[in-house]
Scaffold this active site. Structure first.
Site, short mmCIF file in Angstrom:
data_model
loop_
_atom_site.label_atom_id
_atom_site.label_comp_id
_atom_site.label_asym_id
_atom_site.label_seq_id
_atom_site.Cartn_x
_atom_site.Cartn_y
_atom_site.Cartn_z
N ARG A 104 23.28 -15.73 22.92
CA ARG A 104 22.75 -16.75 22.02
C ARG A 104 23.60 -18.01 22.17
O ARG A 104 24.83 -17.94 22.30
CB ARG A 104 22.82 -16.30 20.56
CG ARG A 104 21.75 -15.30 20.15
CD ARG A 104 20.35 -15.92 20.07
NE ARG A 104 19.36 -14.96 19.63
CZ ARG A 104 18.59 -14.22 20.44
NH1 ARG A 104 18.69 -14.35 21.76
NH2 ARG A 104 17.70 -13.38 19.95
N GLU A 161 17.45 -24.79 20.64
CA GLU A 161 16.30 -24.53 21.52
C GLU A 161 15.02 -24.94 20.82
O GLU A 161 14.90 -24.74 19.61
CB GLU A 161 16.25 -23.04 21.87
CG GLU A 161 17.44 -22.59 22.69
CD GLU A 161 17.37 -21.11 23.08
OE1 GLU A 161 16.30 -20.49 22.91
OE2 GLU A 161 18.38 -20.60 23.55
N HIS A 184 15.68 -20.04 28.39
CA HIS A 184 15.59 -18.75 27.67
C HIS A 184 14.52 -17.83 28.30
O HIS A 184 13.50 -17.52 27.68
CB HIS A 184 15.29 -18.99 26.18
CG HIS A 184 15.74 -17.86 25.31
ND1 HIS A 184 16.26 -18.03 24.06
CD2 HIS A 184 15.75 -16.52 25.52
CE1 HIS A 184 16.56 -16.85 23.54
NE2 HIS A 184 16.26 -15.92 24.41
C1 8YV Z 1 13.14 -13.91 23.67
C2 8YV Z 1 15.30 -12.73 23.03
O1 8YV Z 1 13.71 -15.00 23.13
O2 8YV Z 1 14.84 -10.48 22.62
C3 8YV Z 1 15.51 -11.46 22.31
O3 8YV Z 1 16.37 -11.41 21.40
O4 8YV Z 1 16.05 -13.64 22.84
C4 8YV Z 1 14.18 -12.88 24.02
O5 8YV Z 1 13.64 -11.72 24.43
C5 8YV Z 1 12.08 -13.69 22.72
O6 8YV Z 1 12.51 -13.17 21.52
C6 8YV Z 1 10.74 -13.24 23.16
O7 8YV Z 1 9.78 -13.70 22.28
#
Ligand code: 8YV
Length: 318
Positions: free
Chosen positions: A232, A261, A279
């Site tokens: 993150r 982001e 990301h």
């Molecule tokens: C994607 C993520 O940002 O799983 C997570 O925590 O950061 C990533 O897989 C996302 O959440 C997919 O929508």
């Protein structure tokens, strides 16, 4: 009564997942609603669909008095107020394991891209420099180098296995030493950063590790060291990272995640030793579909009164 399902947070919803959600209830997108519509929809919301970047805090729980579950289309749930979910007896599910391989592959892609300066090489070809301009400067080999993984969880272990195949030496830092792990353990992030050539962040974000990669840690990593972040953006103090790149305090960085982001500060861009991705860790058709399947499996378990498959630790299971 028909189910009300609310998507909270800006993220790319897989069309197949959206279609399955719409089969199960009336589907709304929180940030597409006017203020009055939002209050009305939230008052009857049963299910929230969230993602890694979604925020859902105590006032959000208050605005959704009928909320039964938050199903996350992500492994990370750092934007969700878990103590409030527990206090309101709300299910919170996430998608662990199914994305481990692609996120680990992304980490290795970033590591190779920044150490081998892949973007500069690609640009060199595209501007017609090959055969005309001097050869590109030599880059850095990862073989025999030390990889320091901060957060040796499910994804961290997949990264370690891949990096070992690339002949890297592995060390890790976490809150506890793991009995069944033979990699070298470091009791602090600073000791790990001092030891390693590549510092790789794979831990979940929490208030405890906000900006924990700062000038001190980057200075410990040193002028031959690289930072890779697939966790993150909040874990890294971005201003300190830009300072470290400007002053050659570190050798380079590979980043999939950022503090704000969508968006990447100008100070991180246009550098041959920095590889950037918007990301993309889990962004393959296969992995996003597997994540969507798990979201639906969890949601159906909740609707049928069965035990959920992948609850967030500490939250309601049945
Ligand atoms: C994607 C993520 O940002 O799983 C997570 O925590 O950061 C990533 O897989 C996302 O959440 C997919 O929508």
């Amino acid at each position: 009564m028909a189910l009300t399902i609310l998507k909270v947070g800006k993220f790319d919803m897989l069309p197949e997942l959206e279609a399955q959600l719409k089969e199960r209830g009336s589907y709304y997108v929180d940030n597409a609603l006017s203020e009055s519509e939002r209050a009305e929809v939230r008052a009857r919301t049963d299910i929230v669909v969230a993602s890694g970047g979604s925020q859902f805090k105590a006032p959000d729980f208050d605005s959704c008095p009928n909320l039964r579950a938050i199903v996350c289309f992500s492994v990370g749930y750092d934007g969700i107020d878990i103590p409030s979910a527990i206090a309101h007896n709300v299910f919170v599910t996430h998608t662990p394991n199914v994305l481990n391989d692609d996120v680990a592959n992304t980490a290795l892609m970033l590591l190779l891209n920044c150490t081998r300066e892949a973007k500069a090489a690609h640009d060199y070809i595209e501007r017609g420099a090959w055969g005309k301009e001097p050869a590109l400067p030599l880059t850095t080999s990862i073989g025999g180098k030390k990889l320091g993984i901060a957060g040796l969880g499910r994804i961290g272990k997949e990264i370690a296995a891949r990096a070992a195949a690339f002949k890297m030496e592995i060390g890790y830092y976490g809150r506890h030493q793991q009995a069944d792990v033979s990699y070298r353990y470091f009791g602090s992030l600073q000791e790990l950063a001092t030891w390693c050539d590549v510092l790789l962040l794979a831990m979940p974000a929490s208030p405890d590790n906000f900006h924990c990669v700062d000038r001190t840690i980057l200075t410990a990593l040193g002028p031959q060291g690289y930072l890779v972040n697939i966790a993150r953006g909040s874990i890294v103090n971005t201003a300190d990272l830009i300072w470290a790149l400007d002053h050659q305090i570190i050798a380079g960085a590979g980043l999939d995640v950022f503090e704000q982001e969508p968006g990447v500060p100008e100070g991180l861009q246009h550098r041959s030793n920095v590889s950037l991705l918007p990301h993309q860790g889990s962004a393959t058709k296969e992995t996003r579909q597997a994540m969507a399947n798990l979201v639906i499996a969890n949601l159906d378990a909740i609707l049928q009164g069965k035990e959920v498959l992948t609850p967030v630790p500490g939250t309601r299971k049945i």
